[in-house]
Write an enzyme that holds these catalytic residues in place. Structure first.
Site: not given
Length: 380
Positions: A165-166
């Protein structure tokens, strides 16, 4: 003799006494907390649980802030390049190289904007309720998980071929936007390196202060804008002072003060851009190298940890573990970029492209190996 013997034996007795106390503490801890399933990784996960809780509950709120920060910083760098660096290139180099810089810079900018927008707003891929092949059941979604799918604790859903997850994208990096994410990192890194080298001469002149600007001050739009706006006000004040028989004041609204303020803004912008681009190029370069290494091995960030544990477990049994999704260095890169069905590297990688990856993210082709006494396991 007895006194001398006891003095010589004193350090040994102290060491034995300390070792005994530590052994008692160790025994007491295991007596109270012993669990045959306890391991170092279990204790590490328990110790890091508060940090995981903070990440799960606050990353989704930090996402929009970090996306806004990326947009603002990128816009500032582009604006400084147009106002300060490109005129310097125009004044110093031949027209042919000016056109090369112009088209090259805009090619980088177009790729950066396209890949960032697509990575941030493209769904990474969600598994349907009915999947043709399931490897397990998600304990949080209570739904079947296809191969290479994982649950994101921030998005509260399972993601096809999840990498991570960025927060800089405010989105998960998965099956459908992994290519956009990597190309954004590459082109952004390439762009920061390019801006750093293109503006190096101007930065040296401003940072060390040993040379005057090569480009005349009137050439820069920022100085021209200040002179146009504030020069008119100064002429108006000068006319009013003449009509009232007063000498024009040289306060902060004068062109002299204005020129100093404009030079200061120009000076700060040049230094800010160079330091920002140099720092981002190093940090983003390391991130890009790590992801390129994983892509070359046919792994995601999550699978890298899983495969490392599997290799250790197989090694203890005298076996060799091979990643079933590793098709060799070039094969992995072709599958990652979706090159096939007439798609080429020159058109679909070097330029913006909306093409989808090969496959559907639910069924995965696996590699096979053959055993050789001289070369070990070989990819077929």
């Amino acid at each position: 003799m007895r006194i001398q013997w006891r003095l010589m034996d004193f350090p040994r007795n102290v060491k034995r006494w300390v070792a005994g106390k530590l052994e008692n503490c160790h025994l007491a801890m295991f007596t109270l907390c012993y669990n045959q399933f306890t391991s170092f990784h279990t204790m590490l996960d328990a110790a890091l649980e508060p940090m995981f809780w903070i990440v799960d509950h606050f990353t989704k709120y930090m996402g929009p802030i970090m996306v806004t920060l990326v947009v603002i910083l990128t816009t500032m760098v582009v604006a400084v390049f147009y106002i300060c660096v490109f005129p310097h290139i125009w004044y110093q180099t031949e027209m042919l190289w000016v056109m090369v810089h112009f088209f090259f810079a805009h090619w980088l900018l177009a790729n950066v904007i396209f890949n960032y927008v697509m990575a941030a707003f493209t769904s990474p891929g969600l598994p349907p309720q009915n999947v043709p092949q399931a490897v397990s059941i998600c304990k949080k979604c209570i739904s079947p998980k296809p191969p290479r799918s994982h649950h994101c604790s921030i998005c509260k859903r399972c993601i096809l071929k999840m990498d991570h997850h960025c927060p800089w994208l405010n989105n998960c990096v998965g099956y459908y936007n992994h290519r956009y994410f990597f190309l954004f990192c590459f082109y952004m890194w390439f762009g920061t390196v390019y801006v750093t080298f293109a503006g190096h001469d101007v930065f040296k002149q401003h940072f060390f202060g040993k040379e005057e600007l090569t480009v005349p001050a009137f050439f820069f739009p920022i100085n021209m804008a200040y002179q146009k706006i504030w020069g008119t006000k100064y002429e108006t004040k000068k006319a009013e002072a003449a009509s009232s028989s007063k000498s024009p004041s040289t306060d902060d609204q004068s062109p002299e003060a204005l020129t100093g303020y404009g030079d200061m803004m120009f000076h700060n912008a040049i230094i800010f851009q160079f330091i920002l681009c140099a720092g981002v190029s190093v940090a983003l370069g390391l991130l890009m190298v790590w992801h390129a290494h994983l892509i070359g091995r046919g792994e995601t960030s999550i699978e890298a940890h899983i495969n490392t544990k599997q290799r250790k477990r197989y090694r203890k049994k005298g076996l060799i573990y091979k990643n079933p999704y590793n098709f060799g260095f070039w094969g992995n890169w072709k599958r990652f970029f979706g090159l096939g069905r007439g798609r080429t590297f020159w058109r679909h990688v070097l330029f913006p492209s909306f093409h989808d990856p090969l496959g559907d993210g639910l069924m995965w082709e696996t590699s096979t190996y053959k055993s050789s006494h001289s070369n070990g396991l070989q990819l077929l």
